[in-house]
Design an enzyme around this catalytic site. Structure first.
Site, mmCIF file in Angstrom:
data_model
loop_
_atom_site.group_PDB
_atom_site.id
_atom_site.type_symbol
_atom_site.label_atom_id
_atom_site.label_comp_id
_atom_site.label_asym_id
_atom_site.label_seq_id
_atom_site.Cartn_x
_atom_site.Cartn_y
_atom_site.Cartn_z
ATOM 1 N N LYS A 81 42.452 41.102 55.154
ATOM 2 C CA LYS A 81 42.283 41.429 56.719
ATOM 3 C C LYS A 81 40.230 41.760 56.430
ATOM 4 O O LYS A 81 39.936 41.691 57.256
ATOM 5 C CB LYS A 81 42.842 42.754 57.416
ATOM 6 C CG LYS A 81 41.972 42.875 58.049
ATOM 7 C CD LYS A 81 43.025 43.929 59.754
ATOM 8 C CE LYS A 81 42.771 45.645 58.615
ATOM 9 N NZ LYS A 81 41.511 45.783 59.854
ATOM 10 N N ASN A 82 40.095 42.864 55.570
ATOM 11 C CA ASN A 82 39.068 43.619 55.518
ATOM 12 C C ASN A 82 38.197 42.944 54.150
ATOM 13 O O ASN A 82 37.709 43.660 53.817
ATOM 14 C CB ASN A 82 39.595 45.167 54.898
ATOM 15 C CG ASN A 82 40.241 45.940 55.919
ATOM 16 O OD1 ASN A 82 40.454 45.420 56.893
ATOM 17 N ND2 ASN A 82 40.933 47.301 55.262
ATOM 18 N N CYS A 120 38.723 56.109 66.612
ATOM 19 C CA CYS A 120 39.640 55.292 67.036
ATOM 20 C C CYS A 120 40.631 56.825 66.586
ATOM 21 O O CYS A 120 40.446 57.881 66.377
ATOM 22 C CB CYS A 120 40.655 54.413 65.866
ATOM 23 S SG CYS A 120 40.282 55.162 64.197
ATOM 24 N N ARG A 132 35.228 58.086 63.099
ATOM 25 C CA ARG A 132 34.096 56.685 62.499
ATOM 26 C C ARG A 132 32.787 56.998 62.510
ATOM 27 O O ARG A 132 32.257 55.820 63.631
ATOM 28 C CB ARG A 132 35.470 56.109 62.852
ATOM 29 C CG ARG A 132 35.902 56.140 62.757
ATOM 30 C CD ARG A 132 37.274 55.648 61.380
ATOM 31 N NE ARG A 132 37.352 54.933 61.074
ATOM 32 C CZ ARG A 132 38.243 53.623 60.863
ATOM 33 N NH1 ARG A 132 39.138 53.544 62.022
ATOM 34 N NH2 ARG A 132 37.522 52.686 60.041
ATOM 35 N N PRO A 133 31.855 57.149 61.722
ATOM 36 C CA PRO A 133 30.991 57.073 62.581
ATOM 37 C C PRO A 133 30.268 56.050 61.434
ATOM 38 O O PRO A 133 30.611 55.833 60.876
ATOM 39 C CB PRO A 133 30.187 58.851 61.846
ATOM 40 C CG PRO A 133 31.406 59.234 61.160
ATOM 41 C CD PRO A 133 32.170 58.693 61.767
ATOM 42 N N VAL A 134 28.980 55.579 62.330
ATOM 43 C CA VAL A 134 27.672 55.061 61.178
ATOM 44 C C VAL A 134 26.590 54.695 60.861
ATOM 45 O O VAL A 134 26.078 53.852 61.096
ATOM 46 C CB VAL A 134 27.803 52.760 62.245
ATOM 47 C CG1 VAL A 134 29.826 52.625 62.604
ATOM 48 C CG2 VAL A 134 27.330 53.181 63.824
ATOM 49 N N ASP A 135 26.474 56.465 61.208
ATOM 50 C CA ASP A 135 25.051 56.577 60.815
ATOM 51 C C ASP A 135 24.807 56.044 59.307
ATOM 52 O O ASP A 135 23.491 56.073 59.215
ATOM 53 C CB ASP A 135 25.377 58.400 60.234
ATOM 54 C CG ASP A 135 26.104 59.207 59.938
ATOM 55 O OD1 ASP A 135 27.387 58.335 59.702
ATOM 56 O OD2 ASP A 135 25.759 60.069 59.188
ATOM 57 N N ASP A 162 44.905 53.643 52.578
ATOM 58 C CA ASP A 162 45.655 52.300 54.021
ATOM 59 C C ASP A 162 46.960 52.722 53.671
ATOM 60 O O ASP A 162 47.529 51.899 53.851
ATOM 61 C CB ASP A 162 44.418 51.719 54.135
ATOM 62 C CG ASP A 162 43.707 50.959 54.433
ATOM 63 O OD1 ASP A 162 42.389 50.201 54.491
ATOM 64 O OD2 ASP A 162 43.234 52.390 55.471
ATOM 65 N N ILE A 211 39.995 60.944 53.041
ATOM 66 C CA ILE A 211 38.831 60.044 54.052
ATOM 67 C C ILE A 211 38.645 60.376 55.580
ATOM 68 O O ILE A 211 37.633 60.518 55.854
ATOM 69 C CB ILE A 211 39.512 58.102 53.483
ATOM 70 C CG1 ILE A 211 39.486 57.714 52.209
ATOM 71 C CG2 ILE A 211 38.342 57.474 53.935
ATOM 72 C CD1 ILE A 211 38.833 58.372 50.862
ATOM 73 N N ARG A 270 47.456 44.210 64.246
ATOM 74 C CA ARG A 270 46.141 44.018 63.569
ATOM 75 C C ARG A 270 45.723 43.669 62.348
ATOM 76 O O ARG A 270 45.060 43.160 61.978
ATOM 77 C CB ARG A 270 45.704 45.265 64.362
ATOM 78 C CG ARG A 270 45.391 45.530 66.018
ATOM 79 C CD ARG A 270 44.793 47.113 65.946
ATOM 80 N NE ARG A 270 43.128 46.384 65.393
ATOM 81 C CZ ARG A 270 42.642 47.264 65.365
ATOM 82 N NH1 ARG A 270 42.375 48.536 66.237
ATOM 83 N NH2 ARG A 270 40.764 47.494 65.463
HETATM 84 C C1 EPZ Z 1 37.074 50.113 56.037
HETATM 85 O O1 EPZ Z 1 36.898 51.109 56.710
HETATM 86 C C2 EPZ Z 1 38.761 49.569 56.124
HETATM 87 N N1 EPZ Z 1 38.162 49.659 57.478
HETATM 88 C C3 EPZ Z 1 39.348 50.621 56.255
HETATM 89 O O2 EPZ Z 1 40.815 49.992 56.873
HETATM 90 C C4 EPZ Z 1 39.596 51.238 55.905
HETATM 91 O O3 EPZ Z 1 40.352 52.569 55.727
HETATM 92 C C5 EPZ Z 1 38.313 52.291 54.998
HETATM 93 O O4 EPZ Z 1 37.306 51.545 54.701
HETATM 94 C C6 EPZ Z 1 38.769 53.148 53.797
HETATM 95 O O5 EPZ Z 1 38.818 52.950 52.635
HETATM 96 C C7 EPZ Z 1 38.126 48.059 57.021
HETATM 97 O O6 EPZ Z 1 37.241 47.403 55.529
HETATM 98 C C8 EPZ Z 1 36.999 46.403 58.321
HETATM 99 P P1 EPZ Z 1 33.924 53.551 55.573
HETATM 100 P P2 EPZ Z 1 34.896 51.742 56.742
HETATM 101 O O7 EPZ Z 1 32.661 53.267 55.848
HETATM 102 O O8 EPZ Z 1 34.185 50.676 56.317
HETATM 103 C C9 EPZ Z 1 32.798 58.444 56.546
HETATM 104 C C10 EPZ Z 1 42.488 49.276 57.675
HETATM 105 O O9 EPZ Z 1 43.490 50.245 58.508
HETATM 106 N N2 EPZ Z 1 31.177 57.703 57.096
HETATM 107 O O10 EPZ Z 1 34.932 53.539 53.729
HETATM 108 O O11 EPZ Z 1 35.224 52.427 58.273
HETATM 109 C C11 EPZ Z 1 34.480 57.558 57.103
HETATM 110 O O12 EPZ Z 1 33.689 58.988 58.709
HETATM 111 C C12 EPZ Z 1 40.815 49.948 57.767
HETATM 112 O O13 EPZ Z 1 42.914 48.489 58.120
HETATM 113 C C13 EPZ Z 1 30.306 58.058 57.833
HETATM 114 O O14 EPZ Z 1 30.197 59.130 57.567
HETATM 115 O O15 EPZ Z 1 35.085 53.168 56.296
HETATM 116 C C14 EPZ Z 1 35.282 58.278 56.152
HETATM 117 O O16 EPZ Z 1 35.359 58.902 56.604
HETATM 118 C C15 EPZ Z 1 41.564 51.358 58.525
HETATM 119 N N3 EPZ Z 1 29.365 57.488 58.154
HETATM 120 C C16 EPZ Z 1 34.501 57.517 54.830
HETATM 121 O O17 EPZ Z 1 33.382 57.247 54.843
HETATM 122 C C17 EPZ Z 1 29.200 56.351 58.120
HETATM 123 O O18 EPZ Z 1 28.486 55.805 58.334
HETATM 124 C C18 EPZ Z 1 34.573 56.681 54.600
HETATM 125 O O19 EPZ Z 1 34.767 55.433 55.482
HETATM 126 C C19 EPZ Z 1 30.464 55.207 57.627
HETATM 127 C C20 EPZ Z 1 31.701 56.212 57.084
#
Ligand code: EPZ
Length: 428
Positions: free
Chosen positions: A22-23, A117, A122-125, A315, A337, A407
């Site tokens: 999926k990812n 969620c 889940r920020p995107v900063d 995950d 995480i 999902r």
């Molecule tokens: C990806 O999410 C996966 N989703 C998630 O899988 C997975 O749990 C996660 O990576 C960690 O491995 C997809 O690939 C679609 P991150 P993502 O950005 O990219 C912080 C599932 O169950 N962060 O690696 O959103 C964040 O809050 C899903 O299949 C910021 O602070 O995760 C987290 O603490 C759930 N600012 C850490 O980084 C940002 O701009 C890692 O998040 C982005 C992230």
């Protein structure tokens, strides 16, 4: 039809084949926005999140054909909108993956903020900071990200390569920067890049499309921008096998003391997880393209701590916690995480598990004899943990809100039945 009715206990035995990840499928679908040429993907899993991404892309004018099972052909030659609307983005946070391609190819994007969620804010900063470093102007207004690359004055409307250093690895953040950098003018170097196999697979697809990417899978990725990208041409891109789905079925084999083989799974993508399974006493056998887990010896409690790849995957934390309820001793699980990823613990306690959560740590004492009961899923991987527990609980376990499971897992009830489980999908 949003509940599973599971009758336990059962001992699973047999073989299932891993689907495409999926990812990796979600970024691969978004990557089609980077070119006017057709992009053909194989092994695309039949999942709710994939359907959501396809709806999002179709809303932008991307043509989506599904000529054969697992195959998706995308055509972004006539993109009519660079907007990702809230009503779709709120159902799937990974919609943020269209941001990088839209800004890279069209110099603009209007993407709803994904919002949080169940498992965290889940920020995107980090995504936005990286795109700004590459020349995008970003404003966040009324819940939307407005990004554009200036054409005024010396503005070329095109992103510029930059040195990007993430303070901590972000999977979709790294993927968005790969998309942006592929068409940027000049070189981008990403430091502290995510190393997940799904990021490597995204880089493999971009390379097939003509991008110049080196270092994917390591902490430092370098991208030499090119003026345009082609499609996949005659060679469809086959999505990498889903290591999290594979790990989930292997955990099902271990928790039931059964004998389960997952074909198509790449053991090298599951190193930390398989190591923890072995330390817990499960028998683990690996071949070139399959992993087998068999029970036999009693399980013993082991400690795990989640970490970015190649560490223990967050995950698979919920599934491993469910497994530890059947292990002798005390297991300590640290979730580094996400800030709220133990929602499955209280539901497992309803089945009789001894679990205590304190912030980022969960402590499990086992083995517990579990009794079937109604439980409610809260998020994708928590629902998988509840299903695993239902397989060993005595009597009937009804897992409600199973749409969370849909999902990320294709036809889980059918696959579990093929392994000998009694699972049926019923009205909640
Ligand atoms: C990806 O999410 C996966 N989703 C998630 O899988 C997975 O749990 C996660 O990576 C960690 O491995 C997809 O690939 C679609 P991150 P993502 O950005 O990219 C912080 C599932 O169950 N962060 O690696 O959103 C964040 O809050 C899903 O299949 C910021 O602070 O995760 C987290 O603490 C759930 N600012 C850490 O980084 C940002 O701009 C890692 O998040 C982005 C992230």
């Amino acid at each position: 039809m949003d509940a599973f009715l599971i009758k336990g206990p059962v001992r699973l035995a047999g073989t299932v084949r891993a689907s495409g990840a999926k990812n990796a499928a979600l970024p691969a679908l978004a990557a089609a926005l980077l070119t006017a040429d057709p992009v053909t993907l194989d092994e695309v899993p039949d999942l709710a999140d994939v359907n959501t991404m396809n709806r999002l892309l179709a809303g932008m004018g991307v043509s989506i054909d599904r000529p054969a099972p697992g195959r998706v052909v995308l055509g972004a030659s006539r993109v009519t909108s660079t907007e990702a609307p809230y009503d779709l983005v709120r159902t799937m946070r990974a919609s943020i993956l269209v941001l990088g391609p839209l800004v890279a190819r069209f110099g603009e994007a209007r993407v709803s903020l994904p919002g949080g969620c169940a498992i965290g804010v889940r920020p995107v900063d980090l995504h936005l900071l990286a795109l700004e470093a590459m020349g995008a102007r970003i404003a966040v207004e009324k819940g939307y990200i407005h990004a554009h690359v200036s054409r005024v004055g010396r503005g070329t409307g095109r992103l510029t390569g930059a040195a990007i250093r993430f303070p901590s690895p972000t999977v979709t953040g790294t993927e968005n920067v790969l998309f942006a950098a592929a068409l940027a003018k000049g070189t981008t170097v990403i430091e502290n890049a995510a190393r997940e196999p799904e990021v490597e697979d995204t880089a493999r697809l971009l390379t097939a499309m003509g991008a110049r990417v080196t270092g994917a899978g390591t902490p430092t990725i370098t991208v030499e921008g090119v003026d345009r990208l082609s499609g996949t041409g005659q060679m469809p891109h086959a999505i990498v096998p889903d290591r999290i789905e594979a790990g989930t079925y292997l955990a099902a084999g271990a928790i039931t003391g059964g004998d389960v083989t997952v074909t198509g799974a790449r053991a090298r993508d599951l190193g930390a997880f398989l190591d923890a399974l072995s330390r817990a006493g499960a028998g683990v056998e690996v071949t070139a393209d399959s992993v087998r887990v068999h029970g036999g010896r009693p399980l013993v409690a082991v400690d795990i701590e989640t970490a970015p790849h190649p560490g223990f995957p967050t995950d698979l934390q919920a599934q491993f916690l469910a497994l530890m309820t059947q292990a002798e001793g005390t297991s300590r699980l640290i979730e580094t995480i996400f800030e709220n990823r133990f929602l499955h613990a209280v539901e497992l306690a309803r089945l009789g598990a001894d679990v205590r959560v304190d912030g980022r740590a969960a402590v499990v004492r086992g083995p517990s004899s579990l009794e079937g009961a109604p439980v409610t899923a809260s998020d994708l991987r928590a629902s998988a943990a509840l299903v695993l527990a239902g397989l060993v609980a005595r009597g009937e376990t009804r897992v409600r809100r199973i749409y969370h499971l849909d999902r990320g897992y294709a036809a889980m009830d059918e696959r579990l039945r093929s392994l000998g489980a009694s699972v049926e999908r019923i009205d909640g």
